[in-house]
Design a protein around this motif. Sequence first.
Motif, PDB file in Angstrom:
ATOM      1  N   ASP A 251      41.879  34.605  38.714  1.00 27.55           N
ATOM      2  CA  ASP A 251      42.114  35.098  37.491  1.00 27.55           C
ATOM      3  C   ASP A 251      41.455  36.112  37.662  1.00 27.55           C
ATOM      4  O   ASP A 251      40.291  35.474  36.568  1.00 27.55           O
ATOM      5  CB  ASP A 251      42.046  34.455  36.161  1.00 27.55           C
ATOM      6  CG  ASP A 251      42.896  34.791  34.984  1.00 27.55           C
ATOM      7  OD1 ASP A 251      43.587  36.116  35.355  1.00 27.55           O
ATOM      8  OD2 ASP A 251      43.052  34.559  34.136  1.00 27.55           O
ATOM      9  N   GLU A 252      41.458  37.305  37.514  1.00 31.87           N
ATOM     10  CA  GLU A 252      40.162  38.214  38.065  1.00 31.87           C
ATOM     11  C   GLU A 252      38.992  37.806  38.280  1.00 31.87           C
ATOM     12  O   GLU A 252      37.863  37.907  37.307  1.00 31.87           O
ATOM     13  CB  GLU A 252      40.170  38.905  36.302  1.00 31.87           C
ATOM     14  CG  GLU A 252      41.443  39.066  35.766  1.00 31.87           C
ATOM     15  CD  GLU A 252      42.086  40.657  35.266  1.00 31.87           C
ATOM     16  OE1 GLU A 252      41.239  41.860  35.865  1.00 31.87           O
ATOM     17  OE2 GLU A 252      43.460  41.095  35.274  1.00 31.87           O
TER      18      GLU A 252
ATOM     19  N   THR B 139      48.218  35.680  33.461  1.00 30.16           N
ATOM     20  CA  THR B 139      47.464  34.910  33.389  1.00 30.16           C
ATOM     21  C   THR B 139      48.089  33.971  33.379  1.00 30.16           C
ATOM     22  O   THR B 139      47.469  32.457  33.026  1.00 30.16           O
ATOM     23  CB  THR B 139      46.000  35.034  32.518  1.00 30.16           C
ATOM     24  OG1 THR B 139      45.167  36.040  32.855  1.00 30.16           O
ATOM     25  CG2 THR B 139      45.268  33.961  32.060  1.00 30.16           C
TER      26      THR B 139
HETATM   27 MG   LIG Z   1      45.061  37.828  32.114  1.00 34.83          MG
END
Ligand SMILES: [Mg+2]
Length: 366
Positions: free
Chosen positions: A158-159, A43
């Motif tokens: 991000d995810e 991240t």
């Molecule tokens: Mg992360």
Amino acid sequence: MAEVHIRKVVKKYDEVLAVRGIDLDIRDHEFVVLVGPSGCGKTTTLRMIAGLEDITDGEIAIGGDVVNDVPPKDRDIAMVFQNYALYPHMTVHENMSFGLRLKKFPKDEINRRVDEAARILDIKELLDRKPKQLSGGQRQRVAMGRAIVRNPKVFLFDEPLSNLDAKLRVQMRIEIKKVHQKVRTTTVYVTHDQVEAMTLADRVVVMNNGVIEQVGTPNDLYHHPKTRFVAGFIGSPAMNFIPCKLQDEAGELKLRINDGLALPVPPARAGKYVQHKGNGSVLLGLRPEHLTEARAQLDPGVVAFDANLDVTEPMGMETLVYFPINGETVCGRVNPAAGAKEGAPLKMAADLNNMHLIDPKSGLVL
Ligand SMILES: [Mg+2]
Ligand SMILES: Nc1ncnc2c1ncn2[C@@H]1O[C@H](COP(=O)(O)OP(=O)(O)O)[C@@H](O)[C@H]1O
């Protein structure tokens, strides 16, 4: 659209070195996935590309321009997060067009872009609905639509699928792949899920503890891992690591596992490994699919041995079997018809043509 260059990038949060000098070149149109365990710096890396975190050291360039000092809104990137908060009081159309309206795009252009994105995402019939009238997967699509309409140089994810249930994740994975085939925007995608990484990526970047362990195509990482970490992280069930000694036995290079079991190294590998013989303990890395039930006729490089099965897991198309070697549990994959039974012996075969040899001290694949 654009390439992204990351040069010796470091990120320090007070005492925490989150990213320790990474280099990465992402090509125009490429879909790159950063994967690694929680806390490895994925991240942070993505947020530095986005401009949401300062870079402690190093350089990031998007489309050939160094962006270290360019604010996020001027980087021409679009980000999709795990929490893709849509505005609840706005329709899908309004949610998707919000950024363009803020930027005072002409109405025709806004409608053209929203229609195009809705067509790509197959959500045309949802444009007048509010978010609460949508399923999780549909909301995820709207969040992607919001990114697509901006026509950015780079997509950052991000995810994005972590909040969805397992079945929907698989569906959305395919959707994301289809969308990328259509829009071809350079994409950097973060996930902790190695299956997601393997299925989506043109190239996978495996991160661990703030560094890049290896970059490669999914098949490249699977078949040619360079480190023990990558070997163990990519693939499910994970690769087995069996401690052994590499030694000369009557003129033949063998992997001595215990008093009763020594596996001859295939001649094609012996030349490569011979320099490491006698150097204490090494790890034999074998994927579960290379530990199968022994057939009557063994191919060259395949060695039969006796196993006592502790646990079996019938998966339908195959059965996973677990058995001890030197007290360590290893996993093999056998044919459902091979007669694997818990608590019973089974003649197994190790395919050493697909072996890996790892130096446990350096963690490097030899
Ligand atoms: Mg992360
Ligand atoms: N704002 C912050 N302040 C201090 N430490 C942080 C901050 N954000 C992340 N970290 C630390 O940096 C490391 C990498 O975090 P992160 O990039 O979020 O990992 P990942 O996304 O791979 O799970 C972790 O050790 C995390 O605790």
